[in-house]
Motif scaffolding. Structure first.
Motif, mmCIF file in Angstrom:
data_model
loop_
_atom_site.group_PDB
_atom_site.id
_atom_site.type_symbol
_atom_site.label_atom_id
_atom_site.label_comp_id
_atom_site.label_asym_id
_atom_site.label_seq_id
_atom_site.Cartn_x
_atom_site.Cartn_y
_atom_site.Cartn_z
ATOM 1 N N UNK A 320 0.776 -1.264 -0.055
ATOM 2 C CA UNK A 320 -0.035 0.042 -0.039
ATOM 3 C C UNK A 320 0.928 1.293 0.051
ATOM 4 N N UNK A 321 2.058 1.262 0.605
ATOM 5 C CA UNK A 321 2.890 2.380 0.573
ATOM 6 C C UNK A 321 4.244 1.815 0.987
ATOM 7 N N UNK A 322 5.199 1.828 -0.064
ATOM 8 C CA UNK A 322 6.346 1.814 0.245
ATOM 9 C C UNK A 322 6.998 2.592 1.330
ATOM 10 N N UNK A 323 6.570 3.902 1.199
ATOM 11 C CA UNK A 323 7.079 4.799 2.044
ATOM 12 C C UNK A 323 6.903 4.632 3.575
ATOM 13 N N UNK A 324 5.586 4.244 3.837
ATOM 14 C CA UNK A 324 5.161 3.996 5.188
ATOM 15 C C UNK A 324 6.078 2.630 5.792
ATOM 16 N N UNK A 325 6.437 1.632 4.860
ATOM 17 C CA UNK A 325 7.280 0.310 5.182
ATOM 18 C C UNK A 325 8.572 0.832 5.454
ATOM 19 N N UNK A 326 9.114 1.846 4.861
ATOM 20 C CA UNK A 326 10.488 2.279 4.943
ATOM 21 C C UNK A 326 10.414 2.989 6.323
ATOM 22 N N UNK A 327 9.525 3.629 6.586
ATOM 23 C CA UNK A 327 9.425 4.302 8.037
ATOM 24 C C UNK A 327 9.415 3.254 9.222
ATOM 25 N N UNK A 328 8.655 2.218 8.938
ATOM 26 C CA UNK A 328 8.622 1.296 9.946
ATOM 27 C C UNK A 328 10.199 0.664 10.290
ATOM 28 N N UNK A 330 12.900 1.975 9.555
ATOM 29 C CA UNK A 330 13.682 3.195 10.378
ATOM 30 C C UNK A 330 13.485 3.620 11.632
ATOM 31 N N UNK A 331 12.351 3.044 11.995
ATOM 32 C CA UNK A 331 11.902 3.574 13.324
ATOM 33 C C UNK A 331 12.806 3.142 14.505
ATOM 34 N N UNK A 332 12.842 4.315 15.435
ATOM 35 C CA UNK A 332 13.478 4.059 16.524
ATOM 36 C C UNK A 332 13.362 2.760 17.367
ATOM 37 N N UNK A 333 12.311 2.220 17.346
ATOM 38 C CA UNK A 333 12.128 1.137 18.199
ATOM 39 C C UNK A 333 12.008 -0.105 17.372
ATOM 40 N N UNK A 334 12.504 -0.208 16.349
ATOM 41 C CA UNK A 334 12.572 -1.515 15.327
ATOM 42 C C UNK A 334 13.521 -2.534 16.067
ATOM 43 N N UNK A 335 14.327 -1.923 16.935
ATOM 44 C CA UNK A 335 15.181 -3.203 17.592
ATOM 45 C C UNK A 335 14.239 -3.925 18.544
ATOM 46 N N UNK A 336 13.115 -3.428 19.314
ATOM 47 C CA UNK A 336 12.325 -4.046 20.072
ATOM 48 C C UNK A 336 11.459 -5.036 19.185
#
Length: 740
Positions: A320-328, A330-336
């Motif tokens: 639906x949105x590659x941009x939104x997927x990329x934000x996920x 790159x998010x600061x909590x991706x390690x969690x």
């Protein structure tokens, strides 16, 4: 003499009001929780509202009959003490045999009914009433430590329970003790809390700290003090559904017994005293019921969700949105999120975020039509004057998702700053939800959801506590029979409102509560809606209990409206006489009708197998509702190159059909399938009318329930007994009886 009677009467009066406060408010409770806060409000309601007004009412009534004061309080106490518990709950607590108050058990239309003393209550919870206390080991001898000479030394331990965060639900939780130092009188002080996150009492550290404070205490003494504190009483908390009607009816019955069985001389004065007694009792009942009715309104009010999160697979966001997927990513909590995947066994230690995308050399070449379609789907931005070739070349630059990791679930609890943006990608989020997982007290969840799902549910399958301590489960499992019935019945009554007219209610149970549960369900669903009781051989090895080896459990099956339920069918589990074609023909056999039953079957040297789950999932886009035939061609080429014969459900004209089972079930059963003359057959999974005794090995809980769950969880710290989880085949057969 009159002076003595007056003092004596006043003493009885104070005794009555103290007793009324205790039985109305309940035992004093320390700690914090929503329910305890209500009990504190209830205590203030009595002290500031009930008590002064009640005194005025009694003084007013006794102006005409002053000599009746002592008897009035005696009679009031003897009546009200029957119906109040230690927790302040109002129900049939105690009726002496010599005061034979009858109960209305039979009606004109039902000759057998189940009665239990908490039947007209809402069950809230079971908890221990931990209170702040000081213990002296010398004053509380313990047989276990009698041989320890040091145990009789006078040691004082003060336990502060004022900050205890009480349990909200019926989960099992242990206490932890924290040392708070030594008082001036050498008393050792401890704070008490329920454990959180696996924390435990640090006994070694406590002993070292006590030693530094100059006090000699052994580990046995400390352990004994902890255990003595934990021995405080356990009580059930209830709310009466209609306290005023209940108490008034019981009082009228009690008055009948008192007036007509114990009195023979009825003077005008005696009748006046009895009328005064009734008016005072009715006033007390009105005061009590006013607050109890408020508790009922609070208990039944639909609750707000404390928090909600969404779990969405990455492919649904990316398409639906590659941009939104990329934000996920790159998010600061991706390690969690990565740590959670790893804990759940979804990824290995070598995983990186780049693993979610296919490498360029792994990606299959796209057709011109597919490139253009992808550019359109992902809203790829190009200059207004760009040519079609430029657009499709740009689409070629877009990454493709890995078949292995495209379905990784992203939990929005880790990405709250992106949650609204992610959810806005879905036109109708409610319809696209595949399921809901609700963490709540059972009754409150059902009560909150029942309007949304009213009469929409085709089958309800519940597995309540069996009310036996035979297995180490994570919730209370040793209720009084009456408390257990109230707990289960209130949830069933609420869930029943969600059942459609043709719906089934299925309840799993063992022999401990079977006899009570069946009669209770007869009352709730009506005896004519009872269908059957199915026994399953859930533990072939047996579990020793009460002098016998338990091998079975039971499933009670009731209809919402038996006239609306058609014939019931289940799959034949063991039938070796005939082979059944696995390819579906006839109704709903086309691929577009049942897309999840379309996949290739692989055969090599007579042995059948299936592609990986990731490959199966890539065959069909559930969001776009389209098949990926390009990927199917790639699979065929891949497996044929490895020496497999690829079998697909086809007609002679080349159009696709489907198999009889979805992928997951076929994966479990594939070893039992047969390849013969170019076709796949199953060894007897035909449909049959369900029998009342299921003995197939597939219904064994240890192997097909607990072991399966352990393989999913992959966490050695999770304790599961052999009967913790139901066999997946048992549940599957049950919920499919009414609708495949």
């Amino acid at each position: 003499m009159n002076r003595f009677m007056s003092k004596h009467s006043r003493a009885n009066e104070q005794k009555f009001f103290d007793a009324l406060r205790d039985i109305f408010v309940g035992a004093r409770i320390e700690g914090e929780s929503g329910y305890i806060n209500l009990m504190r409000i209830k205590s203030r309601y009595y002290t500031e509202g009930v008590f002064p007004r009640l005194q005025e009412k009694i003084d007013e009534e006794l102006q005409t009959f002053p000599a009746f004061r002592e008897e009035l309080f005696d009679k009031l106490y003897s009546f009200f003490r029957r119906y109040f518990s230690e927790s302040g709950s109002i129900y049939f607590r105690h009726t002496p045999y010599y005061q034979d108050i009858y109960e209305r058990i039979y009606t004109d239309d039902r000759d057998v009914m189940l009665f239990w003393k908490t039947q007209n209550l809402y069950y809230v919870k079971t908890d221990r009433l931990f209170r702040t206390m000081t213990l002296n080991l010398e004053d509380a001898p313990d047989q276990k430590f009698a041989s320890d000479a040091s145990a009789v030394e006078r040691k004082s331990f003060n336990f502060d329970a004022s900050g205890l965060q009480n349990k909200r639900n019926n989960e099992k939780r242990s206490l932890i003790f924290e040392y708070k130092g030594k008082a001036d009188d050498e008393t050792l002080k401890f704070a008490v809390q329920y454990t959180e996150g696996g924390k435990k009492t640090k006994t070694d550290e406590i002993l070292k700290a006590i030693k530094r404070d100059g006090v000699a205490v052994s580990e046995d003494q400390l352990t004994r003090a902890f255990r003595l504190f934990e021995r405080q009483s356990e009580v059930d908390f209830f709310i009466n559904k209609n306290a005023q009607a209940f108490l008034e009816e019981q009082f009228d019955l009690w008055m009948y017994q008192y007036l007509f069985k114990r009195e023979s001389d009825w003077t005008d004065r005696r009748i006046g005293e009895m009328q005064a007694l009734k008016r005072v009792a009715r006033s007390i009942i009105a005061f009590i019921s006013q607050f109890e009715d408020e508790l009922v309104r609070i208990w039944n009010k639909p609750k707000f969700a404390l928090r909600s999160n969404y779990v969405i697979t990455f492919d649904r966001v990316f398409t639906r949105s590659e941009e939104a997927a990329r934000k996920l990513l790159a998010h600061e909590n991706i390690d969690a999120q990565i740590a959670e995947w790893r804990e759940l066994g979804m990824i290995d230690e070598q995983f990186t975020l780049e693993s979610i995308f296919r490498k360029a050399e792994e990606a299959a070449p796209k057709t011109k039509k597919k490139r253009a379609k992808q550019a359109e789907t992902l809203s790829f931005e190009t200059d207004a004057g760009a040519s079609e070739n430029e657009a499709t070349e740009a689409a070629d630059a877009l990454p493709e998702l890995s078949a292995k990791y495209r379905y990784l679930p992203f939990d929005t609890k880790h990405f709250k700053s992106l949650e609204l943006e992610i959810l806005s990608l879905f036109d109708n989020l409610d319809e696209e939800l595949d399921g809901r997982l609700i963490h709540s007290e059972n009754y409150q969840a059902l009560n909150t959801l029942k309007n949304k799902f009213r009469e929409q549910v085709k089958c309800i399958y519940i597995d309540p506590p069996y009310n036996t301590e035979s297995s180490p489960i994570a919730y209370i499992n040793n209720y009084k029979h009456s408390s257990w019935l109230t707990l289960v019945s209130q949830s069933l009554d609420s869930a029943k409102q969600m059942l459609s007219e043709e719906g089934l209610q299925i309840v799993a149970i063992d022999d401990v509560e079977l006899r009570f549960l069946m009669v209770m369900l007869d009352q709730s669903f009506a005896q004519e809606n009872y269908i059957t009781c199915i026994a399953t051989l859930c533990n072939p090895q047996g579990r020793v209990a009460n002098k016998v080896s338990k091998t079975s459990e039971y499933h009670l099956v009731y209809a919402k409206n038996i006239e609306k339920v058609g014939n019931l069918f289940v799959d034949k589990i063991e039938n070796k006489r005939n082979l059944t074609p696995f390819k579906r023909t006839g109704t709903n056999s086309r691929r577009d009708k049942r897309p999840l039953r379309f996949y290739p079957i692989l055969e090599k040297e007579g042995v059948l197998s299936l592609p990986t789950k990731e490959e199966y999932q890539a065959l069909y886009d559930r969001d776009g509702k389209k098949f990926n035939d390009d990927f199917l061609d790639q699979l065929i080429q891949k497996y044929e190159a490895e020496g497999f014969h690829v079998i697909l459900p086809k007609l002679e004209d080349g159009s696709y059909l489907v198999w009889q089972r979805e992928y997951e079930r076929a994966k479990r059963e594939i070893a039992s399938y047969t390849y013969k003359n170019g076709s796949v057959y199953t060894p007897g999974f035909e449909q049959e009318i369900p029998k009342t005794c299921w003995t197939a090995s597939l219904f064994a809980n240890p192997e097909y329930g607990t072991e399966l769950l352990k393989n999913i969880i992959k966490n050695d710290e999770v304790v599961l007994s052999e009967n913790t989880a139901k066999s997946i085949y048992t549940v599957e057969q049950m919920i499919k009886m009414n609708d495949d």
